[in-house]
Design a protein around this motif. Structure first.
Motif: not given
Length: 358
Positions: A119-133
């Protein structure tokens, strides 16, 4: 702070809806239109040092504890999102490399913490960050090794990997764990793509200097981010298994912390975050209350010299130091046992572990 992180997550479905609408109306646009408003005053306020955003942190804390009879749940959620704005603006469009493993992957804690990470990764992606796991899979590997009658062995925090163990490591990391994470992220509303270090020659491995003792444990010889950059730029979440091959096609088990650090440097990431099963770096390893909240490279090297950092923490600290030396802005070792620790680390200045700066 935990209440603030949880409340922020409740906004995610609405943001996803806005993002979907924005992408339909403006094809090719990566960030939601609601975050394209320029507010120089707020952006200056959200500076590089976590202690310089104390005012927003206090506001977040107040919002999380001051829900009164006159404030509806909807108003509370909106307050939390508003207070997160300086942090979102600070990191919007920036690449954040997250290494997932440790306690968050232990079977007895897996469901809640895994859901929290996703959920944290998805939220960060939604608000414009570019997460890589980047992920390991130690507990899962141990489970399957024991099912095949193989006892896991570690030296200096690294898994001893013979040919049979390597086969199981590949099976678990590239097959089982990677695809499970991809599926969960997709189900939560983002678009994830699963890769290993072998795909697109993302990583080229070489044997560890202690290969005579460790077996097929490798190091990262080269990183070629060509295959991953279009995914990041298009808003996808790459999910990387820490297995790679050398130039002759031999597979190697590479420490996931090391993989995350090298990838963060190659991508020019703003932040490297290692999720682990301890609170962070401790001043006294016997005292869990002696957490070091923030330290620079010089300070953490002194702790290593004084013997305050050792065991499984050594690879983590060393990969943080190396990534910082190669241009990553900050590296954090955070407590993966805490739900929504990613949001606490990124969207508040209180953090969720130890942040190392250059």
């Amino acid at each position: 702070m935990a209440a603030a992180a949880a409340a922020s997550l409740e906004i995610a479905p609405f943001l996803q809806s806005q993002l979907s609408f924005s992408s339909k109306s403006k094809a090719g646009s990566h960030s939601p239109s609601i975050f394209k408003i320029k507010t120089p005053h707020v952006e200056n306020f959200a500076s590089n040092h976590r202690t310089e955003i104390t005012k927003s942190s206090r506001s977040l804390t107040s919002a999380a504890t001051a829900v009164t009879d006159t404030q509806t749940p909807a108003e509370f959620r909106v307050d939390i999102l508003s207070e997160s704005l300086p942090f979102i603006q600070k990191f919007r469009g920036k690449t954040i490399v997250v290494k997932y493993g440790g306690a968050a992957m232990k079977p007895n804690q897996k469901d809640n913490l895994l859901a929290s990470v996703v959920k944290d990764l998805v939220l960060l992606s939604v608000v414009g960050l570019r997460p890589v796991l980047v992920h390991g899979g130690g507990p899962e590997i141990n489970f399957w090794l024991k099912r095949f009658g193989i006892e896991p062995v570690f030296r200096d925090g690294l898994r001893v990997t013979d040919a049979n163990t390597m086969e199981i490591v590949s099976m678990v990391l590239v097959g089982r764990v990677n695809k499970s994470l991809v599926s969960l992220i997709n189900k939560a509303g983002a678009t994830a793509v699963g890769l290993s270090g072998m795909d697109g020659r993302l990583f080229t491995a070489r044997p560890s200097p202690n290969s005579d003792k460790l077996g097929f444990v490798g190091e990262v010889a080269r990183v070629d981010p060509t295959v991953i950059e279009p995914l990041v730029n298009s808003g996808h979440i790459p999910v990387i298994a820490s297995v790679a091959a050398d130039e002759f096609g031999q597979s190697y088990n590479i420490n996931a912390d090391t993989v995350a650090g090298e990838l963060a440097a190659a991508l020019g990431a703003e932040k490297l975050i290692l999720l682990t099963d301890v609170a962070g770096i401790l001043e006294n390893r016997e005292d869990p209350m002696s957490l070091v909240k923030e330290i620079d490279i010089k300070g953490v090297k002194k702790m290593i010299e004084d013997g305050k950092v050792g065991g499984g923490m050594m690879p983590k600290v060393n990969c943080c130091i190396r990534s910082l030396a190669q241009g990553v802005r900050t590296a954090s070792i955070i407590d993966g046992r805490v739900e929504h620790s990613l949001l606490l680390e990124i969207l508040t200045d209180a953090g969720a572990g130890t942040m190392i700066t250059g």
